[in-house]
Design an enzyme around this catalytic site. Structure first.
Site, mmCIF file in Angstrom:
data_model
loop_
_atom_site.group_PDB
_atom_site.id
_atom_site.type_symbol
_atom_site.label_atom_id
_atom_site.label_comp_id
_atom_site.label_asym_id
_atom_site.label_seq_id
_atom_site.Cartn_x
_atom_site.Cartn_y
_atom_site.Cartn_z
ATOM 1 C CE1 TYR A 85 41.488 -30.633 26.186
ATOM 2 C CE2 TYR A 85 41.872 -28.351 26.697
ATOM 3 C CZ TYR A 85 42.257 -29.598 26.414
ATOM 4 O OH TYR A 85 43.540 -29.817 26.516
ATOM 5 C CE LYS A 114 43.073 -30.734 22.986
ATOM 6 N NZ LYS A 114 43.638 -29.692 23.489
#
Length: 244
Positions: A85, A114
């Site tokens: 992420y 992400k």
């Protein structure tokens, strides 16, 4: 960000129990300490989650080598699928595509990233140069990400209009989509994607969900409740979107 370790573990248990195997639970376990992240990851795995979301260590501002070592240590400690992420605006560090590629190639269970950097060039590089699937982390660019090869979204606006985001994800793909309908959905979602950030996330989205009677709007210090002017603006947007 203000949960105690026990509260976070309690949420993992509650989510798995609530899901009852009907859908996979992805647990956010990232911290700014590798040791603590590993402990949290092992606890989430014990709770029965399907995968782990691991944000880049915040505040420390590690080098790319430090990031590779951090993610490598987590990947060696657990075998569940891992989603990297990257959110530079909140962490102070930018996970580069070459580092994503290095980690993804070394550890096959690092399956996705992400990406919250609002950059089409970044998405192109991640799709082209890394073995990891790309998930959109920027609400205003869902269609752009999907059109460039991303496979889904972990966002904010989808908490408020999940059906529309689901449809947009499916229709904005390069092949087999419906770009006219996707463009209409982008226009419909845009006011929400903007005003859900009228103050620091997650304050506005919790306020919006409270207006929709989905949850409470409590936040913990140092976050403050949504200001009156911001609340009025957000409520107006929800009404304009026919959600209230």
């Amino acid at each position: 960000a203000t949960l105690s370790d026990n509260e976070r573990r309690g949420l993992f248990d509650a989510a798995v129990a609530c899901a009852r195997g009907r859908l996979p639970i992805v647990a956010g376990v990232g911290t700014n300490c590798t040791r603590t992240t590993i402990e949290m990851a092992k606890g989430a795995v014990s709770a029965g989650v399907a995968a782990l979301l691991v944000v880049t260590p915040y505040y420390n501002r590690p080098s790319q080598r430090g990031l590779a070592l951090h993610y490598g240590a987590v990947a060696e400690a657990v075998t569940k699928p891992i989603v990297l992420y990257n959110v530079p605006s909140r962490t102070g560090v930018d996970l580069q595509p070459e580092t994503v590629s290095e980690v993804g190639e070394r550890y096959p269970h690092v399956v996705a990233v992400k990406e919250a950097l609002a950059s089409t060039e970044r998405v192109k590089r991640l799709v082209r140069e890394t073995p990891c699937a790309v998930l959109c982390g920027e609400d205003a660019m869902i269609a752009d990400f999907m059109g460039l090869g991303a496979v889904g979204v972990i966002g904010v606006v989808n908490n408020v209009v999940p059906a529309k985001v689901r449809e947009l994800v499916r229709l904005a793909v390069p092949e087999g989509g419906n770009h006219l309908r996707a463009a209409m959905l982008v226009e419909e979602i845009a006011p929400l994607a903007k005003d859900l950030f009228v103050e620091t996330n997650p304050v506005p989205v919790k306020a919006a969900l409270a207006m929709l009677r989905k949850c409470g709007d409590e936040v913990r210090l140092p976050l403050a409740p949504l200001a009156d002017a911001s609340r009025a603006k957000l409520e107006s947007t929800l009404r304009a979107c026919k959600l209230l």
